[in-house]
Design an enzyme around this catalytic site. Structure first.
Site, PDB file in Angstrom:
ATOM      1  N   GLY A  46      43.622  14.429  11.218  1.00 19.36           N
ATOM      2  CA  GLY A  46      44.963  14.886  10.878  1.00 19.36           C
ATOM      3  C   GLY A  46      45.845  13.703  10.534  1.00 19.36           C
ATOM      4  O   GLY A  46      45.609  12.592  11.007  1.00 19.36           O
ATOM      5  N   GLN A  51      53.220   8.800   8.861  1.00 23.48           N
ATOM      6  CA  GLN A  51      52.238   7.777   9.249  1.00 23.48           C
ATOM      7  C   GLN A  51      51.893   6.842   8.086  1.00 23.48           C
ATOM      8  O   GLN A  51      51.329   5.776   8.291  1.00 23.48           O
ATOM      9  CB  GLN A  51      50.960   8.430   9.801  1.00 23.48           C
ATOM     10  CG  GLN A  51      51.201   9.127  11.137  1.00 23.48           C
ATOM     11  CD  GLN A  51      49.933   9.751  11.663  1.00 23.48           C
ATOM     12  OE1 GLN A  51      49.596  10.875  11.304  1.00 23.48           O
ATOM     13  NE2 GLN A  51      49.199   9.025  12.495  1.00 23.48           N
ATOM     14  N   CYS A 112      45.157   8.940  18.028  1.00 27.22           N
ATOM     15  CA  CYS A 112      46.068   8.960  16.889  1.00 27.22           C
ATOM     16  C   CYS A 112      45.790   7.747  16.015  1.00 27.22           C
ATOM     17  O   CYS A 112      45.606   6.643  16.533  1.00 27.22           O
ATOM     18  CB  CYS A 112      47.497   8.932  17.403  1.00 27.22           C
ATOM     19  SG  CYS A 112      48.733   8.937  16.096  1.00 27.22           S
ATOM     20  N   LEU A 113      45.789   7.953  14.703  1.00 29.10           N
ATOM     21  CA  LEU A 113      45.544   6.832  13.796  1.00 29.10           C
ATOM     22  C   LEU A 113      46.645   5.775  13.907  1.00 29.10           C
ATOM     23  O   LEU A 113      46.430   4.621  13.562  1.00 29.10           O
ATOM     24  CB  LEU A 113      45.435   7.328  12.347  1.00 29.10           C
ATOM     25  CG  LEU A 113      44.226   8.231  12.063  1.00 29.10           C
ATOM     26  CD1 LEU A 113      44.275   8.750  10.636  1.00 29.10           C
ATOM     27  CD2 LEU A 113      42.921   7.488  12.313  1.00 29.10           C
ATOM     28  N   HIS A 154      50.053  18.135  17.532  1.00 30.68           N
ATOM     29  CA  HIS A 154      50.104  16.664  17.520  1.00 30.68           C
ATOM     30  C   HIS A 154      50.754  16.171  16.223  1.00 30.68           C
ATOM     31  O   HIS A 154      51.654  15.340  16.251  1.00 30.68           O
ATOM     32  CB  HIS A 154      48.672  16.119  17.660  1.00 30.68           C
ATOM     33  CG  HIS A 154      48.556  14.634  17.494  1.00 30.68           C
ATOM     34  ND1 HIS A 154      48.139  13.808  18.509  1.00 30.68           N
ATOM     35  CD2 HIS A 154      48.798  13.826  16.430  1.00 30.68           C
ATOM     36  CE1 HIS A 154      48.153  12.547  18.069  1.00 30.68           C
ATOM     37  NE2 HIS A 154      48.536  12.537  16.808  1.00 30.68           N
ATOM     38  N   GLU A 155      50.311  16.723  15.094  1.00 25.31           N
ATOM     39  CA  GLU A 155      50.858  16.278  13.801  1.00 25.31           C
ATOM     40  C   GLU A 155      52.321  16.683  13.653  1.00 25.31           C
ATOM     41  O   GLU A 155      53.126  15.942  13.099  1.00 25.31           O
ATOM     42  CB  GLU A 155      50.038  16.857  12.641  1.00 25.31           C
ATOM     43  CG  GLU A 155      48.573  16.449  12.613  1.00 25.31           C
ATOM     44  CD  GLU A 155      48.352  14.952  12.738  1.00 25.31           C
ATOM     45  OE1 GLU A 155      49.212  14.170  12.275  1.00 25.31           O
ATOM     46  OE2 GLU A 155      47.335  14.557  13.319  1.00 25.31           O
ATOM     47  N   HIS A 158      54.730  14.327  15.098  1.00 28.23           N
ATOM     48  CA  HIS A 158      55.040  13.172  14.249  1.00 28.23           C
ATOM     49  C   HIS A 158      56.281  13.431  13.400  1.00 28.23           C
ATOM     50  O   HIS A 158      57.054  12.517  13.118  1.00 28.23           O
ATOM     51  CB  HIS A 158      53.874  12.859  13.298  1.00 28.23           C
ATOM     52  CG  HIS A 158      52.770  12.058  13.933  1.00 28.23           C
ATOM     53  ND1 HIS A 158      52.955  10.794  14.416  1.00 28.23           N
ATOM     54  CD2 HIS A 158      51.464  12.348  14.134  1.00 28.23           C
ATOM     55  CE1 HIS A 158      51.802  10.331  14.890  1.00 28.23           C
ATOM     56  NE2 HIS A 158      50.879  11.254  14.741  1.00 28.23           N
TER      57      HIS A 158
HETATM   58 ZN    ZN Z   1      48.933  11.041  15.388  1.00 24.12          ZN
END
Ligand code: ZN
Length: 190
Positions: A46, A51, A112-113, A154-155, A158
């Site tokens: 995701g 991000q 998370c990235l 989660h996304e 962000h």
């Molecule tokens: Zn994330």
């Protein structure tokens, strides 16, 4: 399509609240294509636009599709392609809104990235109903459970400038941020 650099915490841009999208244009579709490519390359399941430094309410998710599942309402009909165990299943969400969340919660390990190589458990509603615009700007609603419910929440965090580590205790969060800063310093040397 192009790969974009992924921001890493504690980059202040990750704390920004993203702006709603007024219209799904070709330019926005290009952004979504770039996001998907960047997510696949990372690799991740995701990614939110912020991000890659774009403060728009856009997220992409791909949890894959089990190989043996009949294609159902899918128009592609490529039953013959043979790669890994799962087929790509890209999902695009523009201006997503949670219109319902279950009372029952689920504890799931998240990563998370933007918080690379660090994982911890976060508690969230087990099921949510999400309203959004799709890749073509069409209004959609989806019932999410399991990994999809976790991932979409989660996304969507962000988009509010919230990271999964913000759900943890202050002590844990500070430890993680310290680790990130250390590994970042090592990287910028080279
Ligand atoms: Zn994330």
């Amino acid at each position: 399509m192009a790969l974009r650099p992924i921001l890493v915490a504690p980059d202040p841009r990750l704390k920004q609240v993203s702006e709603p999208v007024s219209e799904v244009t070709d330019e926005l579709r290009r952004l979504m294509d770039d996001m998907l490519e960047t997510m696949y390359a990372a690799p991740g399941i995701g990614l939110a636009a912020i991000q890659i430094g774009v403060a728009k309410r856009v997220i992409v998710i791909d949890l894959g599709k089990p190989k043996d599942e009949p294609d159902g309402d899918d128009e592609e009909g490529e039953a013959s392609s043979k790669k890994e165990k799962r087929d790509p299943d890209p999902m695009y969400f523009v201006n997503p809104e949670i219109v319902w969340a279950s009372d029952d919660l689920v504890l799931c390990e998240e990563g998370c990235l933007s918080v690379p190589d660090l994982y911890d458990e976060v508690e969230r509603p087990a099921r949510v109903k999400v309203r959004y615009l799709d890749y073509h700007g069409k209004r959609q609603e989806i019932d999410c459970e399991g990994m999809l419910a976790v991932c979409i929440q989660h996304e969507m965090d962000h988009l509010e400038g919230v990271l999964f580590i913000d759900h943890l205790s202050r002590l844990k969060r500070e430890m993680m941020l310290k680790k990130l800063q250390k590994s970042r310093k090592r990287e910028t040397v080279g």
